[in-house]
Scaffold this motif. Sequence first.
Motif, PDB file in Angstrom:
ATOM      1  N   PHE A 172       0.635  15.874   4.597  1.00 27.80           N
ATOM      2  CA  PHE A 172      -0.486  13.962   5.430  1.00 27.80           C
ATOM      3  C   PHE A 172       0.310  12.741   3.272  1.00 27.80           C
ATOM      4  O   PHE A 172       0.084  12.348   3.749  1.00 27.80           O
ATOM      5  N   ASN A 173       0.329  13.628   3.087  1.00 26.94           N
ATOM      6  CA  ASN A 173       0.372  13.094   1.692  1.00 26.94           C
ATOM      7  C   ASN A 173       1.690  12.699   1.712  1.00 26.94           C
ATOM      8  O   ASN A 173       2.008  11.216   1.232  1.00 26.94           O
ATOM      9  N   PHE A 174       2.687  13.117   2.504  1.00 23.98           N
ATOM     10  CA  PHE A 174       4.031  12.458   2.812  1.00 23.98           C
ATOM     11  C   PHE A 174       3.861  11.295   3.717  1.00 23.98           C
ATOM     12  O   PHE A 174       4.024  11.198   3.845  1.00 23.98           O
ATOM     13  N   MET A 175       2.878  11.907   5.522  1.00 23.03           N
ATOM     14  CA  MET A 175       3.101  10.700   6.037  1.00 23.03           C
ATOM     15  C   MET A 175       2.686   9.560   5.519  1.00 23.03           C
ATOM     16  O   MET A 175       3.139   8.409   6.348  1.00 23.03           O
ATOM     17  N   ILE A 176       0.778   9.148   5.567  1.00 29.11           N
ATOM     18  CA  ILE A 176       0.445   8.429   5.169  1.00 29.11           C
ATOM     19  C   ILE A 176       1.242   7.297   4.233  1.00 29.11           C
ATOM     20  O   ILE A 176       1.666   5.749   4.244  1.00 29.11           O
ATOM     21  N   PRO A 177       2.102   7.405   2.850  1.00 31.87           N
ATOM     22  CA  PRO A 177       2.492   6.769   2.245  1.00 31.87           C
ATOM     23  C   PRO A 177       3.561   6.380   3.012  1.00 31.87           C
ATOM     24  O   PRO A 177       3.828   5.003   3.268  1.00 31.87           O
ATOM     25  N   LEU A 178       4.659   6.640   3.741  1.00 30.88           N
ATOM     26  CA  LEU A 178       5.640   6.184   4.040  1.00 30.88           C
ATOM     27  C   LEU A 178       5.594   5.754   5.547  1.00 30.88           C
ATOM     28  O   LEU A 178       6.309   4.775   5.800  1.00 30.88           O
ATOM     29  N   GLY A 179       4.706   5.896   6.315  1.00 29.46           N
ATOM     30  CA  GLY A 179       4.008   5.119   7.234  1.00 29.46           C
ATOM     31  C   GLY A 179       4.326   3.698   7.327  1.00 29.46           C
ATOM     32  O   GLY A 179       3.990   2.664   7.116  1.00 29.46           O
ATOM     33  N   GLU A 180       3.383   4.167   6.263  1.00 30.35           N
ATOM     34  CA  GLU A 180       2.650   2.459   5.583  1.00 30.35           C
ATOM     35  C   GLU A 180       3.645   0.988   5.115  1.00 30.35           C
ATOM     36  O   GLU A 180       3.703   0.630   5.481  1.00 30.35           O
ATOM     37  N   ALA A 181       4.548   2.144   4.118  1.00 30.55           N
ATOM     38  CA  ALA A 181       6.103   1.247   3.859  1.00 30.55           C
ATOM     39  C   ALA A 181       6.998   1.627   4.499  1.00 30.55           C
ATOM     40  O   ALA A 181       7.891  -0.315   4.774  1.00 30.55           O
ATOM     41  N   LEU A 182       7.477   2.446   5.481  1.00 24.85           N
ATOM     42  CA  LEU A 182       7.851   1.626   6.827  1.00 24.85           C
ATOM     43  C   LEU A 182       7.317   0.591   7.946  1.00 24.85           C
ATOM     44  O   LEU A 182       7.869   0.121   8.557  1.00 24.85           O
ATOM     45  N   ILE A 183       6.749   0.319   7.952  1.00 27.26           N
ATOM     46  CA  ILE A 183       5.079  -0.014   9.154  1.00 27.26           C
ATOM     47  C   ILE A 183       5.623  -1.605   8.096  1.00 27.26           C
ATOM     48  O   ILE A 183       6.313  -2.859   9.229  1.00 27.26           O
ATOM     49  N   ASN A 237       3.289   5.847  -7.377  1.00 22.02           N
ATOM     50  CA  ASN A 237       1.998   6.610  -8.202  1.00 22.02           C
ATOM     51  C   ASN A 237       1.846   7.956  -7.869  1.00 22.02           C
ATOM     52  O   ASN A 237       0.748   8.318  -8.442  1.00 22.02           O
ATOM     53  N   GLY A 238       2.131   8.737  -6.381  1.00 25.18           N
ATOM     54  CA  GLY A 238       1.917   9.245  -6.221  1.00 25.18           C
ATOM     55  C   GLY A 238       0.859   9.349  -5.344  1.00 25.18           C
ATOM     56  O   GLY A 238       0.219   8.483  -5.651  1.00 25.18           O
ATOM     57  N   PHE A 239       0.442  10.513  -4.216  1.00 22.31           N
ATOM     58  CA  PHE A 239      -0.711   9.856  -3.636  1.00 22.31           C
ATOM     59  C   PHE A 239      -1.412  11.474  -3.199  1.00 22.31           C
ATOM     60  O   PHE A 239       0.106  12.526  -2.905  1.00 22.31           O
ATOM     61  N   ASP A 240      -2.426  11.703  -3.202  1.00 19.75           N
ATOM     62  CA  ASP A 240      -2.967  13.123  -2.911  1.00 19.75           C
ATOM     63  C   ASP A 240      -3.972  12.546  -1.514  1.00 19.75           C
ATOM     64  O   ASP A 240      -5.342  11.904  -2.299  1.00 19.75           O
ATOM     65  N   ALA A 266       0.617  -1.260  -0.027  1.00 20.37           N
ATOM     66  CA  ALA A 266      -0.315   0.178  -0.097  1.00 20.37           C
ATOM     67  C   ALA A 266       0.502   1.100   0.121  1.00 20.37           C
ATOM     68  O   ALA A 266       0.674   2.211  -0.643  1.00 20.37           O
ATOM     69  N   GLY A 267       1.766   1.598   0.898  1.00 21.11           N
ATOM     70  CA  GLY A 267       2.254   2.120   1.245  1.00 21.11           C
ATOM     71  C   GLY A 267       3.235   2.680  -0.001  1.00 21.11           C
ATOM     72  O   GLY A 267       4.023   3.339  -0.939  1.00 21.11           O
ATOM     73  N   TYR A 268       3.711   1.883  -1.123  1.00 24.50           N
ATOM     74  CA  TYR A 268       4.465   1.796  -2.223  1.00 24.50           C
ATOM     75  C   TYR A 268       3.778   2.500  -3.567  1.00 24.50           C
ATOM     76  O   TYR A 268       4.323   3.072  -3.947  1.00 24.50           O
TER      77      TYR A 268
END
Length: 175
Positions: free
Chosen positions: A82-93, A39-42, A32-34
Motif C-alpha cells: 500500500f505504501n507503493f500503490m497509493i502514491p503511485l496510483g494518485e500520481a497516475l490518476i 517525501n516518503g510515505f508510510d 498528492a501522489g508526488y
Amino acid sequence: MRMIMKFLRENIYAAVLMLLLRLYVGWEWLYAGYHKLANGFDAKGYLTGAVAKPVADQTGEVIYPTFTAFLKHFALPNVKLFNFMIPLGEALIGIGLILGALTAAAAFFGLLMNFMFLFAGTISTNPWLVLLGGLIMIAGANGGRLGIDYYAKPYLRKLFHKEASGGTRTNIKTG
C-alpha cells in the motif's frame, strides 16, 4: 436529466468544462501522489488509526465492518504494498486526468480511492473530488475529447475490435 447527460457526453462546451475540471482534479491527484513519492510515505499509522477508530454511528456500531476487516486483515499485513500503490496510483490518476489519457478509467480509479479514504473516515477534500471526478466519469469519452483520448480512442477501438474477433477478419461469401 437526459438532456444533462446528452450535454455532458456530446457537447463541445461540456468538453471544455471537462478539460478545466480534469486539469484541476488531475493537479490535486498528481500533487498528492508526488508529495508522497518525493517525501516518503508510510500508511501504517493511518491504517492502524482507521482500524482502531473505525467510522461508527452514535451508538458506537461500526458502519463499514467489512472495510474495517479488509484494512485489519489485508491492508495492514501488506502495508509495504500500500505504501507503493497509493502514491503511485494518485500520481497516475493525476497524469491521466491532466493529459486526458484513459480519462474515464483515471476518473473511476480516483473515485475508488476517494471512497476508500471516506470509508476509513477521512473527509478532507474527498467529497469534493468525488463530485468532480463523478462528473468527469459521467461525461465518458467527452471527458477526454480535448486530450490524448481523442487520438487514442480510434486506435484502441480498432485494437479491441481486432482482438474480439480473434485477431483476423474474414469475409464469408454466401450465395
